[in-house]
Design a protein around this motif. Structure first.
Motif, short mmCIF file in Angstrom:
data_model
loop_
_atom_site.label_atom_id
_atom_site.label_comp_id
_atom_site.label_asym_id
_atom_site.label_seq_id
_atom_site.Cartn_x
_atom_site.Cartn_y
_atom_site.Cartn_z
N PHE A 64 0.83 -1.21 0.00
CA PHE A 64 0.00 0.00 0.00
C PHE A 64 0.86 1.25 0.00
O PHE A 64 2.00 1.25 0.44
CB PHE A 64 -0.94 0.01 1.21
CG PHE A 64 -0.24 0.28 2.53
CD1 PHE A 64 -0.06 1.57 2.99
CD2 PHE A 64 0.27 -0.77 3.28
CE1 PHE A 64 0.58 1.82 4.19
CE2 PHE A 64 0.91 -0.53 4.48
CZ PHE A 64 1.07 0.77 4.93
N LEU A 65 0.27 2.32 -0.51
CA LEU A 65 0.80 3.68 -0.43
C LEU A 65 -0.36 4.56 0.02
O LEU A 65 -1.46 4.46 -0.51
CB LEU A 65 1.28 4.17 -1.80
CG LEU A 65 2.41 3.39 -2.47
CD1 LEU A 65 2.51 3.77 -3.94
CD2 LEU A 65 3.71 3.67 -1.76
N ILE A 66 -0.12 5.40 1.02
CA ILE A 66 -1.13 6.38 1.44
C ILE A 66 -0.63 7.76 1.04
O ILE A 66 0.50 8.13 1.38
CB ILE A 66 -1.41 6.31 2.96
CG1 ILE A 66 -1.94 4.92 3.34
CG2 ILE A 66 -2.42 7.39 3.35
CD1 ILE A 66 -2.18 4.73 4.82
N PHE A 67 -1.46 8.47 0.30
CA PHE A 67 -1.08 9.78 -0.23
C PHE A 67 -1.85 10.89 0.48
O PHE A 67 -3.03 10.76 0.76
CB PHE A 67 -1.43 9.88 -1.73
CG PHE A 67 -0.60 9.00 -2.61
CD1 PHE A 67 0.58 9.47 -3.17
CD2 PHE A 67 -1.00 7.71 -2.90
CE1 PHE A 67 1.34 8.67 -4.01
CE2 PHE A 67 -0.25 6.90 -3.73
CZ PHE A 67 0.93 7.37 -4.29
N ASP A 68 -1.15 12.00 0.74
CA ASP A 68 -1.74 13.27 1.13
C ASP A 68 -1.46 14.20 -0.05
O ASP A 68 -0.32 14.62 -0.24
CB ASP A 68 -1.11 13.80 2.42
CG ASP A 68 -1.69 15.13 2.86
OD1 ASP A 68 -2.48 15.72 2.11
OD2 ASP A 68 -1.34 15.58 3.97
N LYS A 69 -2.48 14.43 -0.85
CA LYS A 69 -2.34 15.08 -2.16
C LYS A 69 -1.40 14.22 -2.99
O LYS A 69 -1.73 13.08 -3.29
CB LYS A 69 -1.89 16.53 -2.02
CG LYS A 69 -2.88 17.39 -1.28
CD LYS A 69 -2.45 18.82 -1.19
CE LYS A 69 -3.48 19.59 -0.38
NZ LYS A 69 -3.05 20.92 -0.09
N ASN A 70 -0.22 14.70 -3.36
CA ASN A 70 0.70 13.90 -4.17
C ASN A 70 1.88 13.35 -3.36
O ASN A 70 2.78 12.72 -3.92
CB ASN A 70 1.23 14.72 -5.35
CG ASN A 70 0.14 15.05 -6.33
OD1 ASN A 70 -0.75 14.23 -6.57
ND2 ASN A 70 0.18 16.23 -6.91
N LYS A 71 1.88 13.61 -2.06
CA LYS A 71 2.98 13.18 -1.20
C LYS A 71 2.64 11.86 -0.52
O LYS A 71 1.56 11.70 0.05
CB LYS A 71 3.24 14.25 -0.13
CG LYS A 71 4.37 13.93 0.80
CD LYS A 71 4.53 15.02 1.85
CE LYS A 71 5.60 14.64 2.84
NZ LYS A 71 5.69 15.59 3.94
N ILE A 72 3.58 10.90 -0.57
CA ILE A 72 3.39 9.62 0.11
C ILE A 72 3.66 9.83 1.60
O ILE A 72 4.75 10.26 1.98
CB ILE A 72 4.34 8.54 -0.45
CG1 ILE A 72 4.02 8.27 -1.92
CG2 ILE A 72 4.24 7.25 0.37
CD1 ILE A 72 5.03 7.37 -2.62
N ILE A 73 2.66 9.54 2.44
CA ILE A 73 2.83 9.72 3.88
C ILE A 73 3.00 8.39 4.61
O ILE A 73 3.39 8.36 5.77
CB ILE A 73 1.66 10.53 4.49
CG1 ILE A 73 0.32 9.87 4.24
CG2 ILE A 73 1.69 11.96 3.98
CD1 ILE A 73 -0.85 10.52 4.97
N SER A 74 2.71 7.29 3.93
CA SER A 74 2.92 5.97 4.53
C SER A 74 2.96 4.93 3.41
O SER A 74 2.27 5.08 2.39
CB SER A 74 1.79 5.64 5.51
OG SER A 74 2.03 4.41 6.14
N LYS A 75 3.76 3.89 3.61
CA LYS A 75 3.81 2.80 2.63
C LYS A 75 4.29 1.54 3.33
O LYS A 75 4.90 1.60 4.41
CB LYS A 75 4.73 3.15 1.46
CG LYS A 75 6.19 3.33 1.82
CD LYS A 75 6.99 3.68 0.59
CE LYS A 75 8.46 3.85 0.94
NZ LYS A 75 9.27 4.11 -0.26
N GLY A 76 4.00 0.41 2.72
CA GLY A 76 4.44 -0.85 3.29
C GLY A 76 3.65 -2.03 2.75
O GLY A 76 2.89 -1.91 1.79
N LYS A 77 3.82 -3.15 3.42
CA LYS A 77 3.12 -4.37 3.06
C LYS A 77 1.73 -4.34 3.69
O LYS A 77 1.58 -4.04 4.87
CB LYS A 77 3.91 -5.59 3.56
CG LYS A 77 3.32 -6.89 3.12
CD LYS A 77 4.22 -8.04 3.56
CE LYS A 77 3.58 -9.36 3.21
NZ LYS A 77 4.40 -10.49 3.65
N LEU A 78 0.73 -4.65 2.90
CA LEU A 78 -0.65 -4.66 3.36
C LEU A 78 -0.93 -5.95 4.12
O LEU A 78 -0.65 -7.04 3.63
CB LEU A 78 -1.60 -4.55 2.17
CG LEU A 78 -3.10 -4.60 2.48
CD1 LEU A 78 -3.51 -3.32 3.21
CD2 LEU A 78 -3.90 -4.75 1.21
N GLY A 79 -1.45 -5.81 5.32
CA GLY A 79 -1.91 -6.97 6.07
C GLY A 79 -3.35 -7.26 5.68
O GLY A 79 -4.17 -6.35 5.60
#
Length: 132
Positions: A64-79
């Motif tokens: 997963f990638l979590i975006f705030d507008k175009n900035k990635i604020i979190s990423k990793g393996k999805l559980g």
């Protein structure tokens, strides 16, 4: 006594059949959900769709990638965990529930369990909707 054993044996066979049917049904729904989960999910109810979650499948794992507008604020393996007919997702410390092209996340806790995931959004439950 013979009649009682016959009834117990018949009931036992019936419950084994029902149990096998439920497991088969659960496996079918799990495989259907795993095919549809990848995509981009948008939180339309907060600050002009500011937040997005992108789920990608690489080999047999989800990320997963979590975006705030175009900035990635979190990423990793999805559980991902399937219990009964519910698919639970984990994005790092953020937990959610997947249901037919939607991910619902509890945004904040209470006085006993304090946390806030998206401080810019005031709603307790956030629904991210899969974009087409």
């Amino acid at each position: 006594m013979i009649y009682k054993n016959f009834i117990l044996g018949t009931l036992s066979s019936f419950f084994i059949f029902i149990s096998a049917f439920q497991k088969q049904h659960s496996l079918v729904s799990y495989s259907n959900n795993s095919q549809e989960i990848a995509g981009v999910y948008v939180l339309t109810s907060c600050e002009n769709s500011r937040f997005k979650i992108k789920i990608e499948k690489k080999k047999d794992e989800y990320f997963f990638l979590i975006f705030d507008k175009n900035k990635i604020i979190s990423k990793g393996k999805l559980g991902k965990q399937n219990e009964d007919d519910t698919v639970y997702l984990t994005f790092g410390k953020i937990g959610g529930i997947y249901d037919t092209d939607k991910i619902q996340i509890q945004n904040y806790g209470n006085s006993m369990n304090e946390y806030v995931h998206f401080t810019q959004c005031g709603e307790k439950y956030l629904t991210f909707i899969k974009s087409k």
